[in-house]
Design a protein around this motif. Structure first.
Motif, PDB file in Angstrom:
ATOM      1  N   GLU A  12       5.019  -2.134  -6.123  1.00 20.87           N
ATOM      2  CA  GLU A  12       5.606  -1.568  -4.903  1.00 20.87           C
ATOM      3  C   GLU A  12       4.759  -0.415  -4.348  1.00 20.87           C
ATOM      4  O   GLU A  12       4.580  -0.294  -3.132  1.00 20.87           O
ATOM      5  N   ALA A  13       4.217   0.409  -5.254  1.00 21.73           N
ATOM      6  CA  ALA A  13       3.386   1.534  -4.808  1.00 21.73           C
ATOM      7  C   ALA A  13       2.196   1.020  -3.996  1.00 21.73           C
ATOM      8  O   ALA A  13       1.836   1.614  -2.978  1.00 21.73           O
ATOM      9  N   SER A  14       1.637  -0.103  -4.427  1.00 19.51           N
ATOM     10  CA  SER A  14       0.490  -0.671  -3.699  1.00 19.51           C
ATOM     11  C   SER A  14       0.928  -1.238  -2.345  1.00 19.51           C
ATOM     12  O   SER A  14       0.251  -1.043  -1.337  1.00 19.51           O
ATOM     13  N   PHE A  15       2.088  -1.920  -2.324  1.00 17.44           N
ATOM     14  CA  PHE A  15       2.583  -2.522  -1.076  1.00 17.44           C
ATOM     15  C   PHE A  15       2.835  -1.452  -0.010  1.00 17.44           C
ATOM     16  O   PHE A  15       2.655  -1.693   1.179  1.00 17.44           O
ATOM     17  N   LEU A  16       3.274  -0.274  -0.434  1.00 17.42           N
ATOM     18  CA  LEU A  16       3.662   0.774   0.523  1.00 17.42           C
ATOM     19  C   LEU A  16       2.481   1.635   0.971  1.00 17.42           C
ATOM     20  O   LEU A  16       2.613   2.423   1.910  1.00 17.42           O
TER      21      LEU A  16
ATOM     22  N   GLU B 296      -3.516   7.093  -7.952  1.00 13.05           N
ATOM     23  CA  GLU B 296      -4.906   6.933  -7.492  1.00 13.05           C
ATOM     24  C   GLU B 296      -5.456   5.570  -7.917  1.00 13.05           C
ATOM     25  O   GLU B 296      -6.223   4.950  -7.190  1.00 13.05           O
ATOM     26  N   SER B 297      -5.011   5.113  -9.082  1.00 11.68           N
ATOM     27  CA  SER B 297      -5.472   3.789  -9.535  1.00 11.68           C
ATOM     28  C   SER B 297      -4.936   2.669  -8.629  1.00 11.68           C
ATOM     29  O   SER B 297      -5.452   1.561  -8.607  1.00 11.68           O
ATOM     30  N   PHE B 298      -3.868   2.970  -7.865  1.00 15.72           N
ATOM     31  CA  PHE B 298      -3.337   1.993  -6.900  1.00 15.72           C
ATOM     32  C   PHE B 298      -4.027   2.133  -5.537  1.00 15.72           C
ATOM     33  O   PHE B 298      -3.635   1.497  -4.561  1.00 15.72           O
ATOM     34  N   GLY B 299      -5.002   3.033  -5.437  1.00 18.81           N
ATOM     35  CA  GLY B 299      -5.756   3.206  -4.202  1.00 18.81           C
ATOM     36  C   GLY B 299      -5.324   4.392  -3.355  1.00 18.81           C
ATOM     37  O   GLY B 299      -5.833   4.581  -2.252  1.00 18.81           O
ATOM     38  N   TYR B 300      -4.395   5.192  -3.840  1.00 19.24           N
ATOM     39  CA  TYR B 300      -3.959   6.373  -3.075  1.00 19.24           C
ATOM     40  C   TYR B 300      -5.025   7.465  -3.150  1.00 19.24           C
ATOM     41  O   TYR B 300      -5.732   7.583  -4.162  1.00 19.24           O
ATOM     42  N   GLN B 301      -5.124   8.249  -2.048  1.00 21.29           N
ATOM     43  CA  GLN B 301      -6.045   9.388  -2.046  1.00 21.29           C
ATOM     44  C   GLN B 301      -5.263  10.652  -1.723  1.00 21.29           C
ATOM     45  O   GLN B 301      -4.163  10.578  -1.174  1.00 21.29           O
ATOM     46  N   ASP B 302      -5.841  11.797  -2.023  1.00 22.45           N
ATOM     47  CA  ASP B 302      -5.197  13.096  -1.758  1.00 22.45           C
ATOM     48  C   ASP B 302      -3.769  13.157  -2.297  1.00 22.45           C
ATOM     49  O   ASP B 302      -2.824  13.469  -1.563  1.00 22.45           O
TER      50      ASP B 302
END
Lengths: 360, 171
Positions: free
Chosen positions: A119-123, A142-148
């Motif tokens: 879900e974290a990746s989908f959002l 961050e491993s799901f592609g989130y930054q900052d």
């Protein structure tokens, strides 16, 4: 209260639930500047304040408003709803328990947990601000592609019991039940908390170390099937002086922290872990397994054992703490020092300041 | 504060104590693995046992509710005009038999409920007895393993002594 809306969304709200407690603390700060409610996917307990509402009651919203989603579980309808909302989305990431702990016992629950990680990746593309309550959780986001990703344990308040008086009747019951004292584990009774290990540690303390003490597990029994398994183990071990106190009041919790010989934590997965901090705030020596965010939360305020520590070594350390008064005093002082070092600030206020930044 | 050095020292001291206790037979080899295995077995059977027992209780409760509702009273009402009268007439004609049959069914049902509860209790007590036997057997096995461990330590010591004696004789 302002005209702009900043609402929080939870999967479920429950008493004695850490995320609910954090959301309630954040809420008291949000209402200073915004119109704010807490919405839940699961049915809301009637005893909650009226600003904790069912998610189906949420207004249409506008792009100037903000939704704060506390992610700790996975529900496809929730993802769909959030993706279709016009508000700016803030994700407050509390981590999702690894599904494998539930695969055998509750397969459907395990599926929902596995979905939670996705879900974290989908959002991700919808999210305007990402906040996690520990470095451990930030790394996972961050491993799901989130930054900052901002790290703020928004609403965590380990000192909340400071002004709470002890429950005298409960204290008397404990003294009668455990005349030689008890060790304490504050936790929801769930498979990844490894209550079975706590029970085995007690067994070793009583049989090998000849310490005539008990164990109190204080926390709501969320999965009766797991409780059934723990009770089966308890029957098997025979000599287990265990009190499963289930959900307790703040007065009872303060009593437990202040009266215990040692606080133990056997959980194998923690995204933050507030109870060891509360134990420190109430003068209990702390011995915990260094799972997930626990080492960064507890730091030098207690004994943090390597994650692969077995029950024998764990019990030996606890026995040393119980029988060595110098070590116990040292740990108590270390706990106070840890809290002074990192939990003086109002974390809910800091959280709201971050959120306010995107409402401009 | 617990400095890193003190922590390392404490854990080292604890590990020495563990070795001493192992040597004294207080911690049989493989104890942790065995405990882990046993709880894994409990968890794997919990699903079946917990939900089966919950289902049995729920079904027994449904059966008891149905039993209470069993009265032999059937409404004569009908959506088809005039048919209510026919139902009422048939009801009156067969009332004696229906009530008799209802009473007989209630007698049988009450026995069925009792028997099912007894079977449930029997299965539970049988399971408890089985697990008690397994527990006792496990304890015996653990005791024997502890004895074997102790003997193994004694043999190692004796071997060392024999080697010492032999080396002295050789000199």
């Amino acid at each position: 209260m302002g005209t702009r809306c900043v609402h929080q969304v939870l999967v479920g709200a429950a008493r004695n639930d850490a995320i609910t407690a954090m959301a309630l603390e954040i809420q008291s700060e949000l209402t200073v500047s915004f119109t704010s409610n807490i919405y839940c996917h699961h049915p809301v307990d009637a005893s909650f304040p009226d600003y904790v509402r069912q998610l189906t009651e949420i207004d249409a919203g506008s792009p100037d408003d903000v939704l704060i989603y506390h992610l700790s579980f996975g529900i496809p309808e929730m993802t769909e709803l959030l993706l279709g909302r016009p508000e700016k989305l803030v994700i407050a990431y509390h981590n999702v328990t690894p599904a494998e702990y539930y695969a055998e016992l509750l397969p459907e629950f395990a599926d929902a947990l596995a979905y939670g990680k996705s879900e974290a990746s989908f959002l991700k593309n919808q999210v305007s601000l990402a906040i996690s309550d520990s470095e451990f959780n930030a790394e996972e986001l961050e491993s799901f592609g989130y930054q900052d990703v901002h790290v703020v344990a928004g609403g965590a308040n380990p000192q909340r019991l400071r002004e709470v008086a002890i429950d005298v009747n409960f204290m008397a019951d404990l003294e009668q039940h455990f005349p030689n004292g008890f060790i304490l584990f504050v936790s929801q009774v769930l498979p990844h908390k490894r209550v079975d290990h706590a029970l085995e540690i007690l067994q070793l303390l009583r049989t090998v170390h000849r310490l005539n003490i008990g164990l109190v597990i204080a926390g709501p029994i969320r999965q009766p099937a797991y409780e059934f398994a723990v009770q089966t183990l308890r029957d098997k071990l025979q000599d287990s002086h265990l009190l499963m106190a289930n959900a307790v009041t703040d007065e009872q919790l303060a009593t437990l922290y202040r009266a215990c010989l040692c606080y133990i934590g056997t959980s194998e997965h923690e995204g933050l872990s507030v109870p060891p901090l509360e134990a420190m705030a109430n003068g209990a020596p702390v011995v915990v397994l260094g799972a997930g965010a626990v080492p960064e939360t507890v730091k030098s305020g207690g004994i943090v054992l390597p994650i692969d520590t077995g029950v024998i070594e764990f019990a030996e350390v606890v026995a040393e703490v119980i029988t060595n008064s110098d070590l116990r005093s040292q740990l108590r002082r270390a706990g106070v020092a840890r809290l002074n070092e990192g939990f003086g600030e109002n974390s809910a206020q800091k959280f709201v300041e971050l959120v306010s930044g995107i409402t401009v | 504060m617990t400095s890193e050095i003190q922590m390392t020292e404490l854990l080292q001291q604890i590990r020495v104590q563990i070795e001493d206790r192992r040597a004294a037979g207080l911690y049989p080899p493989g104890l942790e693995q065995q405990l882990e295995r046993e709880f894994a077995e409990i968890m794997s059977s919990t699903n079946r046992r917990y939900f089966a027992s919950k289902d049995l209780q729920a079904q027994l409760s449904h059966l008891e509710d149905a039993f209470v509702r069993l009265s032999g009273q059937i409404s004569p009402r009908s959506r088809i005009p005039g048919l209510s009268l026919v139902h009422r007439l048939v009801g009156k004609l067969t009332k004696r038999q229906v009530l008799g049959l209802t009473a007989q069914i209630r007698d049988v049902e009450s026995i069925v409920v009792v028997v099912l509860k007894m079977l449930g209790d029997f299965a539970e007590s049988q399971e408890e007895a089985d697990s008690r036997v397994v527990r006792e057997l496990s304890q015996h096995v653990l005791d024997r393993v502890a004895v074997v461990d102790h003997l193994a330590i004694l043999i190692t010591e004796l071997e060392a002594r024999v080697r010492n004696l032999e080396s002295h004789q050789g000199k």
